[in-house]
Design a protein around this motif. Structure first.
Motif, PDB file in Angstrom:
ATOM      1  N   ALA A   1      -0.858 -15.144  -9.799  1.00  0.00           N
ATOM      2  CA  ALA A   1      -0.005 -14.438  -8.855  1.00  0.00           C
ATOM      3  C   ALA A   1       1.080 -13.725  -9.650  1.00  0.00           C
ATOM      4  O   ALA A   1       1.703 -14.324 -10.525  1.00  0.00           O
ATOM      5  CB  ALA A   1       0.614 -15.416  -7.858  1.00  0.00           C
TER       6      ALA A   1
ATOM      7  N   ASN B   1      -3.277 -10.979  -8.511  1.00  0.00           N
ATOM      8  CA  ASN B   1      -3.376 -10.614  -7.110  1.00  0.00           C
ATOM      9  C   ASN B   1      -2.480 -11.538  -6.307  1.00  0.00           C
ATOM     10  O   ASN B   1      -1.870 -12.453  -6.838  1.00  0.00           O
ATOM     11  CB  ASN B   1      -4.828 -10.716  -6.620  1.00  0.00           C
ATOM     12  CG  ASN B   1      -5.161  -9.664  -5.574  1.00  0.00           C
ATOM     13  OD1 ASN B   1      -4.356  -9.379  -4.696  1.00  0.00           O
ATOM     14  ND2 ASN B   1      -6.350  -9.093  -5.669  1.00  0.00           N
ATOM     15  N   SER B   2      -2.405 -11.304  -4.992  1.00  0.00           N
ATOM     16  CA  SER B   2      -1.582 -12.151  -4.131  1.00  0.00           C
ATOM     17  C   SER B   2      -2.203 -13.537  -4.021  1.00  0.00           C
ATOM     18  O   SER B   2      -3.410 -13.725  -4.228  1.00  0.00           O
ATOM     19  CB  SER B   2      -1.456 -11.541  -2.734  1.00  0.00           C
ATOM     20  OG  SER B   2      -2.726 -11.515  -2.095  1.00  0.00           O
TER      21      SER B   2
ATOM     22  N   SER C   1      -2.955 -15.537  -1.465  1.00  0.00           N
ATOM     23  CA  SER C   1      -4.018 -15.750  -0.488  1.00  0.00           C
ATOM     24  C   SER C   1      -5.339 -15.190  -0.997  1.00  0.00           C
ATOM     25  O   SER C   1      -6.405 -15.795  -0.816  1.00  0.00           O
ATOM     26  CB  SER C   1      -3.648 -15.092   0.846  1.00  0.00           C
ATOM     27  OG  SER C   1      -3.388 -13.702   0.677  1.00  0.00           O
ATOM     28  N   SER C   2      -5.290 -14.038  -1.648  1.00  0.00           N
ATOM     29  CA  SER C   2      -6.495 -13.438  -2.200  1.00  0.00           C
ATOM     30  C   SER C   2      -7.059 -14.293  -3.322  1.00  0.00           C
ATOM     31  O   SER C   2      -8.280 -14.456  -3.436  1.00  0.00           O
ATOM     32  CB  SER C   2      -6.193 -12.028  -2.710  1.00  0.00           C
ATOM     33  OG  SER C   2      -7.308 -11.471  -3.356  1.00  0.00           O
TER      34      SER C   2
ATOM     35  N   LEU D   1      -0.575 -20.129  -8.880  1.00  0.00           N
ATOM     36  CA  LEU D   1       0.176 -19.420  -7.846  1.00  0.00           C
ATOM     37  C   LEU D   1       1.187 -20.337  -7.193  1.00  0.00           C
ATOM     38  O   LEU D   1       1.140 -21.556  -7.352  1.00  0.00           O
ATOM     39  CB  LEU D   1      -0.773 -18.861  -6.785  1.00  0.00           C
ATOM     40  CG  LEU D   1      -1.586 -19.869  -5.953  1.00  0.00           C
ATOM     41  CD1 LEU D   1      -2.007 -19.229  -4.640  1.00  0.00           C
ATOM     42  CD2 LEU D   1      -2.836 -20.320  -6.695  1.00  0.00           C
TER      43      LEU D   1
ATOM     44  N   PRO E   1       8.706  -8.629  -1.234  1.00  0.00           N
ATOM     45  CA  PRO E   1       7.261  -8.424  -1.037  1.00  0.00           C
ATOM     46  C   PRO E   1       6.898  -8.540   0.435  1.00  0.00           C
ATOM     47  O   PRO E   1       7.739  -8.876   1.276  1.00  0.00           O
ATOM     48  CB  PRO E   1       6.639  -9.556  -1.866  1.00  0.00           C
ATOM     49  CG  PRO E   1       7.701 -10.614  -1.903  1.00  0.00           C
ATOM     50  CD  PRO E   1       9.007  -9.885  -1.926  1.00  0.00           C
ATOM     51  N   ARG E   2       5.634  -8.262   0.768  1.00  0.00           N
ATOM     52  CA  ARG E   2       5.181  -8.353   2.146  1.00  0.00           C
ATOM     53  C   ARG E   2       5.232  -9.789   2.636  1.00  0.00           C
ATOM     54  O   ARG E   2       5.331 -10.738   1.861  1.00  0.00           O
ATOM     55  CB  ARG E   2       3.750  -7.809   2.291  1.00  0.00           C
ATOM     56  CG  ARG E   2       3.588  -6.354   1.906  1.00  0.00           C
ATOM     57  CD  ARG E   2       4.376  -5.430   2.814  1.00  0.00           C
ATOM     58  NE  ARG E   2       3.915  -5.484   4.183  1.00  0.00           N
ATOM     59  CZ  ARG E   2       2.935  -4.738   4.667  1.00  0.00           C
ATOM     60  NH1 ARG E   2       2.279  -3.897   3.881  1.00  0.00           N
ATOM     61  NH2 ARG E   2       2.599  -4.813   5.952  1.00  0.00           N
TER      62      ARG E   2
ATOM     63  N   TYR F   1       3.191 -11.954   3.616  1.00  0.00           N
ATOM     64  CA  TYR F   1       2.178 -12.960   3.312  1.00  0.00           C
ATOM     65  C   TYR F   1       2.406 -13.608   1.938  1.00  0.00           C
ATOM     66  O   TYR F   1       1.690 -14.530   1.564  1.00  0.00           O
ATOM     67  CB  TYR F   1       0.767 -12.363   3.361  1.00  0.00           C
ATOM     68  CG  TYR F   1       0.575 -11.093   2.575  1.00  0.00           C
ATOM     69  CD1 TYR F   1       0.536 -11.108   1.187  1.00  0.00           C
ATOM     70  CD2 TYR F   1       0.441  -9.877   3.230  1.00  0.00           C
ATOM     71  CE1 TYR F   1       0.366  -9.948   0.465  1.00  0.00           C
ATOM     72  CE2 TYR F   1       0.265  -8.703   2.516  1.00  0.00           C
ATOM     73  CZ  TYR F   1       0.223  -8.746   1.136  1.00  0.00           C
ATOM     74  OH  TYR F   1       0.069  -7.586   0.429  1.00  0.00           O
ATOM     75  N   SER F   2       3.388 -13.133   1.175  1.00  0.00           N
ATOM     76  CA  SER F   2       3.645 -13.726  -0.136  1.00  0.00           C
ATOM     77  C   SER F   2       4.461 -15.001   0.006  1.00  0.00           C
ATOM     78  O   SER F   2       5.241 -15.166   0.955  1.00  0.00           O
ATOM     79  CB  SER F   2       4.392 -12.738  -1.032  1.00  0.00           C
ATOM     80  OG  SER F   2       5.768 -12.709  -0.705  1.00  0.00           O
TER      81      SER F   2
ATOM     82  N   GLU G   1       5.136  -4.625  -3.732  1.00  0.00           N
ATOM     83  CA  GLU G   1       4.257  -5.613  -4.355  1.00  0.00           C
ATOM     84  C   GLU G   1       4.240  -5.463  -5.875  1.00  0.00           C
ATOM     85  O   GLU G   1       4.201  -6.440  -6.605  1.00  0.00           O
ATOM     86  CB  GLU G   1       2.826  -5.447  -3.815  1.00  0.00           C
ATOM     87  CG  GLU G   1       2.692  -5.705  -2.326  1.00  0.00           C
ATOM     88  CD  GLU G   1       2.932  -7.161  -1.965  1.00  0.00           C
ATOM     89  OE1 GLU G   1       2.692  -8.033  -2.807  1.00  0.00           O
ATOM     90  OE2 GLU G   1       3.388  -7.411  -0.837  1.00  0.00           O
TER      91      GLU G   1
END
Length: 305
Positions: free
Chosen positions: A98, A128-129, A131-132, A147, A192-193, A195-196, A220
């Protein structure tokens, strides 16, 4: 079912097109369609929905896709284990990171150590984020991921590594070495968005204090965030390791958030269903050793990174 059909099915879902999958697999499209039809007949389920834009898996197809990736991954690992029996460890090991985690600063020490101890292992690093990354670990696209992870997830085994305090980072009007959350609420913020992990922790803290964040941009990319903070338009909130890196890049300042103090747990995540290959296990051990170094050594590594 046989392995060849499962490989075909996974490739079709990954690409989202029968035509393109047929080209990649070097097989005629009618023959590929027939392989899918045979698979659907064997399972007595429709697996793909065909549209003008391509193909997407049905609910049954999504279930088969997850299992197929696991099966193919295990077959690949079994083959590599047999081939490598009594030999030097080799092959590719994939690690998700992350952006902004403490592990990001360890990439060069990790690559160097693996190169010295296991020169035949190729390390693939993917940012990547969170969740991904977890999704890619579960479906076998990544061997492991580092992460910020606060909630247990089915199919994932997490090893706690450390907790990092959150810091406010800016390039003008430094508030001091610490800053109250109420003061942060008065500042223009780049975050960040939602979902982070960082954003979720910040939103949670503001909500508990009945405060509202003054967010002027959602960013991001660390490169873009560095430029935004350097402009003096606003500040951001980051874990300590990422905060130190940003301060170094912007000649800015960092202040630990207190009242309340905020932190995030850093975890090493692997699949609970897919066993690690011997090569992946060896790289995991190196990564854990680097991450478990004393705090002073970690700071030195971060500064070098």
């Amino acid at each position: 079912m046989n392995l060849r059909r499962l490989k075909y099915f996974v490739k079709i879902v990954d690409i989202g097109s029968l035509t393109q999958a047929a080209e990649v697999l070097h097989i005629a499209q009618p023959a590929l369609s027939q392989q899918v039809a045979t698979l659907e007949n064997e399972l007595d389920q429709q697996l793909l929905i065909r549209t003008k834009r391509g193909v997407t898996p049905t609910e049954a197809g999504k279930i088969l896709y997850a299992h197929a990736r696991t099966i193919l991954r295990q077959c690949e690992q079994a083959q590599m284990a047999v081939i490598n029996a009594g030999q030097t460890l080799n092959g590719q090991v994939s690690i998700g990171l992350a952006p902004g985690t403490a592990a990001s600063s360890l990439t060069m020490p990790l690559l160097q150590t693996v190169r010295e101890e296991y020169p035949e292992i190729l390390v693939y690093l993917h940012e990547n984020s969170g969740s991904s990354l977890n999704e890619k670990v579960m479906n076998g696209q990544l061997d492991m991921a580092v992460l910020y992870d606060r909630t247990p997830l089915a199919g994932i085994t997490s090893t706690p590594l450390m907790k990092e305090d959150l810091y406010l980072v800016g390039a003008s009007d430094a508030p001091g070495t610490t800053v109250d959350l109420a003061e942060v609420a008065q500042m223009n913020l780049f975050l960040p968005r939602d979902y982070s992990a960082v954003r979720k922790r910040v939103d949670e803290a503001f909500s508990l204090r009945r405060l509202s964040a003054r967010i002027i941009g959602e960013i991001e990319s660390l490169a873009t965030l560095t430029a935004a903070v350097s402009s003096g338009m606003g500040a951001t909130v980051l874990p300590e390791s990422a905060a130190r890196a940003l301060v170094s890049a912007t000649n800015g300042w960092m202040a630990r958030i207190n009242s309340p103090s905020l932190n995030l747990p850093l975890s090493l995540n692997i699949s609970s269903r897919l066993p690690l290959s011997p090569s992946a296990q060896a790289v995991k051990n190196i990564l854990l050793t680097l991450l478990n170094k004393p705090a002073q050594e970690q700071r030195e590594l971060m500064l070098v990174g």
